[in-house]
Write an enzyme that holds these catalytic residues in place. Structure first.
Site, PDB file in Angstrom:
ATOM      1  N   ARG A   2       1.218  -1.093   0.163  1.00  0.00           N
ATOM      2  CA  ARG A   2       0.047   0.138  -0.487  1.00  0.00           C
ATOM      3  C   ARG A   2       0.444   1.227   0.305  1.00  0.00           C
ATOM      4  O   ARG A   2       1.595   1.740   1.256  1.00  0.00           O
ATOM      5  CB  ARG A   2      -0.922   0.103   1.014  1.00  0.00           C
ATOM      6  CG  ARG A   2      -2.414   0.851   1.272  1.00  0.00           C
ATOM      7  CD  ARG A   2      -2.758   1.102   2.672  1.00  0.00           C
ATOM      8  NE  ARG A   2      -2.068   2.018   3.446  1.00  0.00           N
ATOM      9  CZ  ARG A   2      -1.651   2.102   4.898  1.00  0.00           C
ATOM     10  NH1 ARG A   2      -2.785   1.503   5.399  1.00  0.00           N
ATOM     11  NH2 ARG A   2      -0.757   2.775   5.268  1.00  0.00           N
ATOM     12  N   ASP A   3       0.749   1.992  -1.020  1.00  0.00           N
ATOM     13  CA  ASP A   3       1.457   3.066  -0.863  1.00  0.00           C
ATOM     14  C   ASP A   3       1.480   4.143   0.097  1.00  0.00           C
ATOM     15  O   ASP A   3       0.448   4.759   1.057  1.00  0.00           O
ATOM     16  CB  ASP A   3       1.905   4.254  -2.735  1.00  0.00           C
ATOM     17  CG  ASP A   3       0.070   4.448  -2.832  1.00  0.00           C
ATOM     18  OD1 ASP A   3      -0.716   4.980  -1.849  1.00  0.00           O
ATOM     19  OD2 ASP A   3      -0.225   4.516  -4.038  1.00  0.00           O
ATOM     20  N   VAL A   4       2.149   5.444   0.558  1.00  0.00           N
ATOM     21  CA  VAL A   4       2.204   6.602   0.856  1.00  0.00           C
ATOM     22  C   VAL A   4       1.042   6.968   1.101  1.00  0.00           C
ATOM     23  O   VAL A   4       0.591   7.961   1.909  1.00  0.00           O
ATOM     24  CB  VAL A   4       3.516   7.313   1.207  1.00  0.00           C
ATOM     25  CG1 VAL A   4       4.565   6.477   2.050  1.00  0.00           C
ATOM     26  CG2 VAL A   4       3.303   7.575   0.101  1.00  0.00           C
TER      27      VAL A   4
END
Length: 219
Positions: A2-4
């Site tokens: 999951r990206d930031v």
């Protein structure tokens, strides 16, 4: 992963849980997101925080037009799902897998949208629920951008929130205030049965499941 810029369910493993993450990855389970969008502008990274590229009109867009585009997206992706699943749909095996909801690519494939619907629509904003496989959050942002283009406008993504990752939902997630040993142990035990059930259903694991190894180590 999951990206930031995304939020929501993020699954971590501890000890044997790291092996379980690999096993669950091999199940190719569906993830579910709520994705927010805003019509009327485009940016260089498809998000509402990116550098503005252009502004467009959006008054001509209706919920019905949006839902027609979503239906086309889902139909196209259903064909891709069947193709990458390598299943003869005329066989009894295919029928049984379909009944159990197990038709999915059991190997590498491009991102596949298995279901998509509009949760709410109030110009210029809208929110989608997207069920998908092998996606990235950036892929979902680009999808919002492309929906805008299909509707002869533009759109940016305002939010990507994962509400389900395979067997795990937001109800299983621990907020930051509960990041302590007792809460983590309780979360592991509460999720154990459904993880084991999914591994057995999809991969046919039984007594050799890493969960049984975990039981032995902690007994």
């Amino acid at each position: 992963r999951r990206d930031v810029k995304a939020s929501g369910v993020f699954v971590l493993g501890i000890g044997h849980g790291n092996k379980l993450l690999t096993e669950l990855h091999n199940c190719h389970l569906t993830k579910v997101y709520t994705v927010g969008g805003l019509f009327g502008k485009a940016t260089d990274d498809f998000s509402d925080t990116g550098n503005l590229v252009e502004k467009t009109t959006f008054d001509h867009i209706t919920r019905e037009k949006l839902e027609r585009i979503l239906a086309v997206i889902q139909g196209t992706n259903q064909k891709a799902l069947l193709m990458y699943s390598n299943i003869d749909m005329k066989t009894q095996e295919a029928y049984e897998l379909a009944v159990k909801g197990l038709i999915r690519p059991m190997g590498k494939s491009p991102p596949i949208i298995t279901a998509v619907r509009c949760l709410w629509f109030a110009l210029p904003e809208f929110q989608l629920e997207i069920h998908c496989l092998h996606e990235t959050q950036q892929y979902l942002r680009k999808m919002v951008h492309e929906i805008g283009l299909e509707l002869k406008s533009s759109a940016v993504c305002t939010q990507v929130r994962r509400i389900r990752d395979g067997v795990f939902t937001v109800d299983d997630a621990l907020p930051r205030t509960r990041w302590n040993l007792q809460s983590i142990q309780e979360a592991i035990w509460n999720c154990q049965l459904k993880v084991e059930t999914e591994l057995e259903k999809t991969l046919g694991h039984g007594e050799n499941s890493p969960l049984h190894q975990l039981d032995g180590d902690t007994a």
